[in-house]
Scaffold this motif. Sequence first.
Motif, short mmCIF file in Angstrom:
data_model
loop_
_atom_site.label_atom_id
_atom_site.label_comp_id
_atom_site.label_asym_id
_atom_site.label_seq_id
_atom_site.Cartn_x
_atom_site.Cartn_y
_atom_site.Cartn_z
N VAL A 177 7.50 11.29 2.30
CA VAL A 177 7.89 11.71 3.64
C VAL A 177 7.41 13.12 3.94
O VAL A 177 6.69 13.35 4.92
N LYS A 178 7.80 14.09 3.15
CA LYS A 178 7.45 15.49 3.41
C LYS A 178 5.93 15.67 3.40
O LYS A 178 5.34 16.26 4.31
N GLN A 179 5.27 15.14 2.39
CA GLN A 179 3.82 15.25 2.27
C GLN A 179 3.14 14.53 3.44
O GLN A 179 2.15 15.00 3.97
N VAL B 192 16.53 9.60 1.99
CA VAL B 192 15.27 10.35 1.96
C VAL B 192 15.28 11.32 0.78
O VAL B 192 16.26 12.02 0.54
N GLY B 193 14.20 11.29 0.03
CA GLY B 193 14.06 12.14 -1.14
C GLY B 193 14.45 11.44 -2.43
O GLY B 193 14.19 11.96 -3.52
N GLN B 194 15.03 10.25 -2.33
CA GLN B 194 15.46 9.52 -3.51
C GLN B 194 14.48 8.42 -3.93
O GLN B 194 14.69 7.77 -4.94
N GLY B 195 13.44 8.22 -3.15
CA GLY B 195 12.52 7.13 -3.44
C GLY B 195 11.08 7.59 -3.60
O GLY B 195 10.81 8.73 -3.95
N ILE B 196 10.16 6.68 -3.30
CA ILE B 196 8.74 6.94 -3.54
C ILE B 196 7.94 7.25 -2.28
O ILE B 196 6.78 7.64 -2.37
N ALA B 197 8.52 7.05 -1.10
CA ALA B 197 7.79 7.35 0.13
C ALA B 197 7.53 8.84 0.22
O ALA B 197 8.43 9.65 -0.01
N GLU C 93 0.83 -1.20 0.00
CA GLU C 93 0.00 0.00 0.00
C GLU C 93 0.87 1.25 0.00
O GLU C 93 1.93 1.25 0.61
N PRO C 94 0.38 2.32 -0.59
CA PRO C 94 1.02 3.62 -0.38
C PRO C 94 0.60 4.14 1.01
O PRO C 94 -0.28 3.56 1.65
N SER C 95 1.18 5.22 1.46
CA SER C 95 0.96 5.68 2.83
C SER C 95 -0.31 6.51 3.03
O SER C 95 -0.71 6.75 4.17
N ASP C 96 -1.00 6.94 1.98
CA ASP C 96 -2.13 7.87 2.13
C ASP C 96 -3.21 7.39 3.09
O ASP C 96 -3.60 8.11 4.01
N ASP C 97 -3.74 6.19 2.89
CA ASP C 97 -4.82 5.69 3.75
C ASP C 97 -4.34 5.50 5.18
O ASP C 97 -5.08 5.74 6.13
N PHE C 98 -3.10 5.06 5.33
CA PHE C 98 -2.55 4.86 6.67
C PHE C 98 -2.44 6.20 7.39
O PHE C 98 -2.77 6.31 8.57
N ILE C 99 -2.00 7.23 6.70
CA ILE C 99 -1.87 8.56 7.31
C ILE C 99 -3.24 9.08 7.74
O ILE C 99 -3.38 9.66 8.82
N ILE C 100 -4.26 8.82 6.95
CA ILE C 100 -5.61 9.23 7.33
C ILE C 100 -6.02 8.52 8.62
O ILE C 100 -6.60 9.14 9.53
N LEU C 101 -5.70 7.24 8.74
CA LEU C 101 -6.04 6.46 9.94
C LEU C 101 -5.39 7.03 11.19
O LEU C 101 -6.02 7.09 12.25
N VAL C 102 -4.13 7.44 11.11
CA VAL C 102 -3.38 7.86 12.31
C VAL C 102 -3.27 9.37 12.47
O VAL C 102 -2.63 9.85 13.40
N LYS C 103 -3.89 10.11 11.59
CA LYS C 103 -3.81 11.59 11.64
C LYS C 103 -4.19 12.09 13.03
O LYS C 103 -5.22 11.73 13.58
N GLY C 104 -3.32 12.93 13.59
CA GLY C 104 -3.56 13.52 14.90
C GLY C 104 -3.26 12.59 16.07
O GLY C 104 -3.45 12.97 17.21
N ARG C 105 -2.79 11.37 15.80
CA ARG C 105 -2.54 10.39 16.86
C ARG C 105 -1.08 9.92 16.89
O ARG C 105 -0.75 9.02 17.65
#
Length: 179
Positions: free
Chosen positions: A172-174, A165-170, A120-132
Motif C-alpha cells: 500500500v505505502k510503496q 492495512v500493514g498486516q498483509g502483503i499488499a 499478480e503483485p501490484s507492481d506492473d499494474f501500478i506502472i500501467l496506471v501511474k499518473g492516471r
Amino acid sequence: FPCFSVFVNLVGEDSEDNIGKAKQYADIAKLLGCTMLHHTIANEFDDADKVLPFEKELFIKGVKAAREIYDYCDTLGIKTIFEGQGYLFNGTKRYKKLLDDIDRKVGILVDFGNIYLAGEPSDDFIILVKGRTDHLHIKDIILTDEKGEQGHKTLGGKYVHEVDVGQGIAEVKQGIEKL
C-alpha cells in the motif's frame, strides 16, 4: 461526496437491467454533487472455471455496457471510474485491454488488494496506471491455501483474505508513493 460506488453485474443475464440501474445511480450521484461514479462490470470471485471459458464473449459484453454507462455519465458531467476486479477485468493485461477497448477517457481506481485475485503483485499494474489514478481503495490482504469464511480464490489457486492495512502483503505505502 467525490465518488459514488455501486455494484452491478454487466455481463450476467440481468445486464440490461443493471445498465439501467447504473444510469439511475449516475443520476443520484449527480444530485449528490459527486464528480465520479465507480461501478463494477463483473464481480465474480469463486467461479473462475465457469467464467473464463466464456471470457471473450463476456469481456465484449462488459466493454459494450461500460461504454454505454460512460456515455450517459459524460452527459451528466460525471467521470466513470473502474478498478481491476474479479477475474475478467483484473490483472495488468486484462485491465489494459479493458481501457483500450472501452476507448473512452475513463477514470482509474486502484485497489492494492484486488490485483492479487489475478495472481499478480501490484507492481506492473501500478506502472500501467501511474499518473492516471483518480481514486483509491486501500486494503491489505494475505494469501492462504484455505478458503476460510470469506476467502476468494485467486487465479493462482490461493485464497485472498482481507486484513488490516500493514498486516498483509499488499504494498500500500510503496504503491501510493509510485502512483
